[in-house]
Design a protein around this motif. Sequence first.
Motif, PDB file in Angstrom:
ATOM      1  N   LEU A 178      -5.999  -5.369  -8.149  1.00 27.44           N
ATOM      2  CA  LEU A 178      -4.550  -4.928  -8.209  1.00 27.44           C
ATOM      3  C   LEU A 178      -3.742  -6.047  -8.605  1.00 27.44           C
ATOM      4  CD1 LEU A 178      -2.214  -2.784  -8.470  1.00 27.44           C
ATOM      5  CD2 LEU A 178      -2.121  -2.997  -6.169  1.00 27.44           C
TER       6      LEU A 178
ATOM      7  N   HIS B 157       0.307  -7.071  -9.979  1.00 34.96           N
ATOM      8  CA  HIS B 157       1.578  -6.640 -10.398  1.00 34.96           C
ATOM      9  C   HIS B 157       2.488  -7.409 -11.257  1.00 34.96           C
ATOM     10  CE1 HIS B 157       1.408  -4.209  -6.619  1.00 34.96           C
ATOM     11  NE2 HIS B 157       1.067  -5.330  -6.169  1.00 34.96           N
TER      12      HIS B 157
ATOM     13  N   SER C 295      -2.142  -8.697  -5.935  1.00 34.63           N
ATOM     14  CA  SER C 295      -1.934  -8.083  -4.750  1.00 34.63           C
ATOM     15  C   SER C 295      -2.327  -8.800  -3.617  1.00 34.63           C
ATOM     16  CB  SER C 295      -2.554  -6.432  -4.900  1.00 34.63           C
ATOM     17  OG  SER C 295      -2.611  -6.050  -3.345  1.00 34.63           O
TER      18      SER C 295
ATOM     19  N   ASN D  64       0.099  -2.899 -12.390  1.00 34.11           N
ATOM     20  CA  ASN D  64       1.347  -2.293 -12.010  1.00 34.11           C
ATOM     21  C   ASN D  64       2.609  -3.110 -12.769  1.00 34.11           C
ATOM     22  OD1 ASN D  64       3.399  -0.790 -11.052  1.00 34.11           O
ATOM     23  ND2 ASN D  64       3.465  -1.816  -9.267  1.00 34.11           N
TER      24      ASN D  64
ATOM     25  N   THR E  58      -3.083  -7.170  -0.812  1.00 31.50           N
ATOM     26  CA  THR E  58      -4.113  -6.079  -0.104  1.00 31.50           C
ATOM     27  C   THR E  58      -5.362  -5.818  -0.700  1.00 31.50           C
ATOM     28  OG1 THR E  58      -2.717  -4.240  -0.858  1.00 31.50           O
ATOM     29  CG2 THR E  58      -2.069  -5.450   1.231  1.00 31.50           C
ATOM     30  N   THR E  59      -5.105  -5.530  -2.075  1.00 32.34           N
ATOM     31  CA  THR E  59      -6.138  -4.983  -2.865  1.00 32.34           C
ATOM     32  C   THR E  59      -6.794  -5.814  -3.907  1.00 32.34           C
ATOM     33  OG1 THR E  59      -4.916  -2.979  -2.084  1.00 32.34           O
ATOM     34  CG2 THR E  59      -6.653  -2.567  -3.620  1.00 32.34           C
TER      35      THR E  59
ATOM     36  N   ALA F 205       3.312  -0.139  -5.407  1.00 30.74           N
ATOM     37  CA  ALA F 205       3.034  -1.099  -4.507  1.00 30.74           C
ATOM     38  C   ALA F 205       3.010  -0.460  -3.117  1.00 30.74           C
ATOM     39  CB  ALA F 205       4.568  -2.192  -4.749  1.00 30.74           C
TER      40      ALA F 205
ATOM     41  N   GLU G  37       2.009  -2.402   0.250  1.00 26.54           N
ATOM     42  CA  GLU G  37       2.934  -3.719  -0.151  1.00 26.54           C
ATOM     43  C   GLU G  37       4.462  -3.140  -0.604  1.00 26.54           C
ATOM     44  OE1 GLU G  37       0.207  -6.956  -2.249  1.00 26.54           O
ATOM     45  OE2 GLU G  37       0.086  -4.609  -3.312  1.00 26.54           O
TER      46      GLU G  37
END
Length: 381
Positions: free
Chosen positions: A328, A330, A322, A203, A324-325, A213, A218
């Motif tokens: 992923l 950022h 990330s 991302n 959560t995932t 996000a 997020e």
Amino acid sequence: MSSIKTLRTDVAIVGGGIVGSSAALALRQMGIGVALLERDLCGSRSSGVNFGGVRRQGRPLSQLPLAQRAHRIWGRLPSLIGTDGEYLRSGHFKIARSESDMASLERYRSQSLDFDLGLELISDARLRERCPWLGARAVGGSLCVEDGQANPRLVSPAFALAAQRAGAQVFERHAVDEVAHDGAMFMLRSGNALEVHAPVLLNCAGAWSGPIATRFDEPVPLRSGNPVMVVTEPMPHFMDWSLGVEGGGIYGRQVARGNLVLGGGAGIAVDADRTRAGSDAIATLAAQAIELLPALRHAHFIRTWSGTEGYLPDRQPVLGPSRTTPGLFHGFGFSGAGFQIGPAAGEVLAELVRDGRSSTPIGAFSIERFFAEEPTTPTPP
């Protein structure tokens, strides 16, 4: 029958700014497949319309390892992306306008000694001798001789072109309308034109990274900022250094053609995608510029512009995995200071994809900092 193009690759990247493009290049150099989707032209947003300062001086200490890594990348720019991008280690001078400013610069020099920035404090007679072009408001400053400047309109798109030459699939004018994750693969859809499937997603969408996000639970307090930039007519060359001011407010540099590029203040957001420099902000910037550089008193501005940058409250980027995932990562929120460290951020993202860790410390940039649990209040017995 659907005409949508579908492809599978190792890594999908959203955003063709200097971070996303340098990540694509680094991944291809590792032999990893990449598809990069950019809704406009690569490097046409904040990565291509910023001031062009390439400085380490003045950054938070937590950013200096990343900035040092970027410094080494900038030093081999021609061999890496095929152009020097008008990059010059011309020196960066941070101006003090008071004794308090000088004390602050001295503290920063002491605190950053371990990073060997080579900062030199200059004041009084030495200042007037070395900088006869500075106005009387300047009382001193801090010089980093190996910091410098570059042309963002050349450098940022060149990273995307280099990535493409290395084998990255780059799709410009492909806005991402839908992002999904089935637990193993990400799916990115761009209208009825393209669908990309990959186990890893970066991302890197700059000021527009927030919705991605949020899509993965997020949400971060990312806001847009719109810096004002102006350029003067060509003038006789008098200044090599790129300039900043302790405490902020204005920055400037003179290019080889003689034009001065100046920045500072806030522009106007016309809508979510368009910005302009307002007349009040330009007038304020002009007054500050003449105060510091009296040679500009009769100079004409020949172009003004603004852009959209993503800011986080602590002015630190989000760079890392990330919370959560899985898969992923950022890389956004560089808060108007991403041009110099962008190439290093891209390399870090590529390392995270390949190795699951980075050789450069990035703990200060974790997205976790926005989700720290509130301390619980003990229940009275």
